[in-house]
Design an enzyme around this catalytic site. Structure first.
Site, PDB file in Angstrom:
ATOM      1  N   GLU A   1      17.890 -36.648  -8.783  1.00  0.00           N
ATOM      2  CA  GLU A   1      18.353 -35.658  -7.825  1.00  0.00           C
ATOM      3  C   GLU A   1      19.770 -35.182  -8.152  1.00  0.00           C
ATOM      4  O   GLU A   1      20.559 -35.884  -8.792  1.00  0.00           O
ATOM      5  CB  GLU A   1      18.391 -36.257  -6.402  1.00  0.00           C
ATOM      6  CG  GLU A   1      17.036 -36.626  -5.851  1.00  0.00           C
ATOM      7  CD  GLU A   1      16.424 -37.809  -6.579  1.00  0.00           C
ATOM      8  OE1 GLU A   1      17.158 -38.760  -6.933  1.00  0.00           O
ATOM      9  OE2 GLU A   1      15.205 -37.785  -6.798  1.00  0.00           O
TER      10      GLU A   1
ATOM     11  N   ASN B   1      19.531 -48.376  -8.961  1.00  0.00           N
ATOM     12  CA  ASN B   1      20.779 -47.600  -9.029  1.00  0.00           C
ATOM     13  C   ASN B   1      21.038 -47.023  -7.650  1.00  0.00           C
ATOM     14  O   ASN B   1      20.105 -46.860  -6.856  1.00  0.00           O
ATOM     15  CB  ASN B   1      20.635 -46.456 -10.036  1.00  0.00           C
ATOM     16  CG  ASN B   1      19.460 -45.534  -9.709  1.00  0.00           C
ATOM     17  OD1 ASN B   1      18.305 -45.844 -10.002  1.00  0.00           O
ATOM     18  ND2 ASN B   1      19.736 -44.418  -9.088  1.00  0.00           N
TER      19      ASN B   1
ATOM     20  N   ARG C   1       0.697 -46.970 -14.386  1.00  0.00           N
ATOM     21  CA  ARG C   1       0.890 -45.899 -13.407  1.00  0.00           C
ATOM     22  C   ARG C   1       0.960 -44.547 -14.122  1.00  0.00           C
ATOM     23  O   ARG C   1       1.590 -44.422 -15.165  1.00  0.00           O
ATOM     24  CB  ARG C   1       2.197 -46.190 -12.680  1.00  0.00           C
ATOM     25  CG  ARG C   1       2.539 -45.253 -11.559  1.00  0.00           C
ATOM     26  CD  ARG C   1       3.790 -45.712 -10.821  1.00  0.00           C
ATOM     27  NE  ARG C   1       3.505 -46.176  -9.475  1.00  0.00           N
ATOM     28  CZ  ARG C   1       4.236 -47.084  -8.830  1.00  0.00           C
ATOM     29  NH1 ARG C   1       5.260 -47.646  -9.411  1.00  0.00           N
ATOM     30  NH2 ARG C   1       3.912 -47.434  -7.601  1.00  0.00           N
ATOM     31  N   THR C   2       0.304 -43.554 -13.546  1.00  0.00           N
ATOM     32  CA  THR C   2       0.479 -42.171 -13.999  1.00  0.00           C
ATOM     33  C   THR C   2       1.374 -41.489 -12.974  1.00  0.00           C
ATOM     34  O   THR C   2       1.089 -41.528 -11.779  1.00  0.00           O
ATOM     35  CB  THR C   2      -0.876 -41.438 -14.081  1.00  0.00           C
ATOM     36  OG1 THR C   2      -1.699 -42.118 -15.027  1.00  0.00           O
ATOM     37  CG2 THR C   2      -0.701 -40.004 -14.531  1.00  0.00           C
ATOM     38  N   HIS C   3       2.469 -40.922 -13.447  1.00  0.00           N
ATOM     39  CA  HIS C   3       3.413 -40.290 -12.520  1.00  0.00           C
ATOM     40  C   HIS C   3       3.069 -38.820 -12.293  1.00  0.00           C
ATOM     41  O   HIS C   3       2.534 -38.150 -13.175  1.00  0.00           O
ATOM     42  CB  HIS C   3       4.849 -40.405 -13.056  1.00  0.00           C
ATOM     43  CG  HIS C   3       5.433 -41.775 -12.904  1.00  0.00           C
ATOM     44  ND1 HIS C   3       5.278 -42.749 -13.864  1.00  0.00           N
ATOM     45  CD2 HIS C   3       6.146 -42.343 -11.895  1.00  0.00           C
ATOM     46  CE1 HIS C   3       5.884 -43.857 -13.448  1.00  0.00           C
ATOM     47  NE2 HIS C   3       6.416 -43.636 -12.261  1.00  0.00           N
TER      48      HIS C   3
ATOM     49  N   HIS D   1       6.607 -48.963 -19.225  1.00  0.00           N
ATOM     50  CA  HIS D   1       5.469 -48.942 -18.312  1.00  0.00           C
ATOM     51  C   HIS D   1       4.263 -49.447 -19.111  1.00  0.00           C
ATOM     52  O   HIS D   1       3.814 -48.777 -20.030  1.00  0.00           O
ATOM     53  CB  HIS D   1       5.199 -47.530 -17.799  1.00  0.00           C
ATOM     54  CG  HIS D   1       6.269 -47.019 -16.872  1.00  0.00           C
ATOM     55  ND1 HIS D   1       5.974 -46.458 -15.648  1.00  0.00           N
ATOM     56  CD2 HIS D   1       7.603 -47.017 -16.979  1.00  0.00           C
ATOM     57  CE1 HIS D   1       7.115 -46.118 -15.051  1.00  0.00           C
ATOM     58  NE2 HIS D   1       8.113 -46.436 -15.843  1.00  0.00           N
TER      59      HIS D   1
ATOM     60  N   SER E   1       8.841 -50.205 -12.424  1.00  0.00           N
ATOM     61  CA  SER E   1       9.900 -50.729 -13.304  1.00  0.00           C
ATOM     62  C   SER E   1      10.676 -51.844 -12.625  1.00  0.00           C
ATOM     63  O   SER E   1      11.079 -51.726 -11.475  1.00  0.00           O
ATOM     64  CB  SER E   1      10.860 -49.655 -13.821  1.00  0.00           C
ATOM     65  OG  SER E   1      10.733 -48.464 -13.128  1.00  0.00           O
TER      66      SER E   1
ATOM     67  N   SER F   1       7.259 -41.891  -7.221  1.00  0.00           N
ATOM     68  CA  SER F   1       5.879 -42.364  -7.408  1.00  0.00           C
ATOM     69  C   SER F   1       5.076 -42.683  -6.161  1.00  0.00           C
ATOM     70  O   SER F   1       3.897 -42.329  -6.083  1.00  0.00           O
ATOM     71  CB  SER F   1       5.894 -43.636  -8.269  1.00  0.00           C
ATOM     72  OG  SER F   1       6.603 -44.672  -7.593  1.00  0.00           O
TER      73      SER F   1
HETATM   74  I1  8IG Z   1      14.557 -46.333 -11.261  1.00  0.00           I
HETATM   75  O1  8IG Z   1      17.822 -42.278  -8.356  1.00  0.00           O
HETATM   76  C1  8IG Z   1      14.898 -44.674 -10.235  1.00  0.00           C
HETATM   77  N1  8IG Z   1      13.915 -43.850  -9.943  1.00  0.00           N
HETATM   78  N2  8IG Z   1      14.019 -39.808  -7.639  1.00  0.00           N
HETATM   79  N3  8IG Z   1      15.948 -41.057  -8.002  1.00  0.00           N
HETATM   80  C2  8IG Z   1      14.615 -40.877  -8.148  1.00  0.00           C
HETATM   81  N4  8IG Z   1      13.845 -41.757  -8.783  1.00  0.00           N
HETATM   82  C3  8IG Z   1      14.450 -42.844  -9.288  1.00  0.00           C
HETATM   83  C4  8IG Z   1      15.809 -43.090  -9.183  1.00  0.00           C
HETATM   84  C5  8IG Z   1      16.621 -42.141  -8.501  1.00  0.00           C
HETATM   85  N5  8IG Z   1      16.081 -44.245  -9.801  1.00  0.00           N
END
Ligand code: 8IG
Length: 277
Positions: free
Chosen positions: A198, A240, A97-99, A76, A44, A217
């Site tokens: 989290e 973020n 992508r496959t998560h 995606h 992303s 990922s």
């Molecule tokens: I975009 O704050 C993104 N992906 N684990 N934590 C996790 N994955 C993320 C985050 C995040 N922001």
């Protein structure tokens, strides 16, 4: 392979490397490009890079390539693109992508990486959007991945396959990236299963054990890329600050928006790095 057909990777007796070889043959046939040099997974925020790396030779819906699944998430893109750079390198761009959190199993997660290796790619560039733990980092900032901590308790390796992960995220390639942008910071990527973000306590744990970036990922993909013999370059876009580091709740919409704003800058950076590889 149409969605109505089962994915060959879901057959436990299938050899994932043979499925990857079939996928690579599909890519060669559909694109007319026999061999790729570099593979690039766009997470992303990184999507625009594909448009400026070079000339698009072919765009393939991932569903036409053996073993690929439909993307689970809007934003995606489910395509594979073959791009020719100005100096003649063939780049396979993976926008499909496959998560791990999709629960299709780790074989499906790393299929794109194994396919990239089967197309001949010797360099795997993995990009993602992620949360930042370092307070000095700002949303929209790209950072290099220097190492990872795999918190999924899973592995793409099957059986007693012992693979060295020293220098997994190649120092040589990070140095090349820094010739393009000397201000690039780097950090340790912690892969959580997701798809929930989290808790603040989990972010503090990640920090305490040496993590700087939280994501969902890249660690499993990097392990599979190393097993396949590729040299790996990893980039995270900090979209973020991680939960509890930033004081406001995390929202997927904000993450997408931060990615959108950063996209032109980081895509140009990535295109220049690919040129330098
Ligand atoms: I975009 O704050 C993104 N992906 N684990 N934590 C996790 N994955 C993320 C985050 C995040 N922001």
């Amino acid at each position: 392979m149409p969605e109505t057909h089962s994915n060959p990777l879901d057959d436990p007796s299938a050899n994932p490397f043979e499925v990857a070889a079939l996928a690579a043959a599909d890519i060669a046939r559909l694109s007319g490009v026999e061999k790729h040099d570099i593979a690039l997974t766009l997470g992303s925020g990184w999507g625009k890079a594909a448009d400026i790396i070079g000339e698009t030779v072919a765009t393939l819906p991932a569903t036409e390539v053996t073993g690929f699944s439909k993307p689970a998430l809007e934003g995606h893109v489910g395509t594979l693109r073959s791009i020719r750079t100005p100096d003649g390198k063939h780049v396979l761009v993976i926008g499909a992508r496959t998560h791990y959190y999709e629960s299709h199993g780790v074989r499906r997660v790393v299929h794109s990486v194994r396919t990239a290796a089967a197309t001949g790619a010797k360099t795997m560039v993995l990009t993602n959007g992620a949360g930042g733990i370092r307070e000095s980092w700002k949303p929209g900032q790209p950072v290099l991945i220097s190492d990872h901590i795999n918190l999924t308790a899973d592995s793409p390796l099957e059986g007693a396959t012992f693979i060295d992960l020293t220098d997994l995220y190649s120092k040589r390639l990070r140095d090349i990236a820094r010739t393009v942008d000397p201000t690039l910071d780097e950090g340790v990527y912690c892969q959580f299963r997701g798809p929930h973000y989290e808790t603040p306590a989990e972010v503090q744990m990640a920090k305490a054990i040496g993590g700087h970036i939280v994501g969902m990922s890249t660690a499993l993909e990097a392990i599979a890329a190393r097993e396949a013999g590729m040299e790996i370059l990893g980039f995270s876009l900090i979209t973020n600050l991680a939960a509890g580091i930033q004081q406001t709740p995390l929202s997927h919409a904000e993450v997408i928006e931060a990615g959108r704003e950063a996209e032109p800058v980081i895509s140009a950076l990535l295109a220049r790095v690919v040129e330098a590889l």
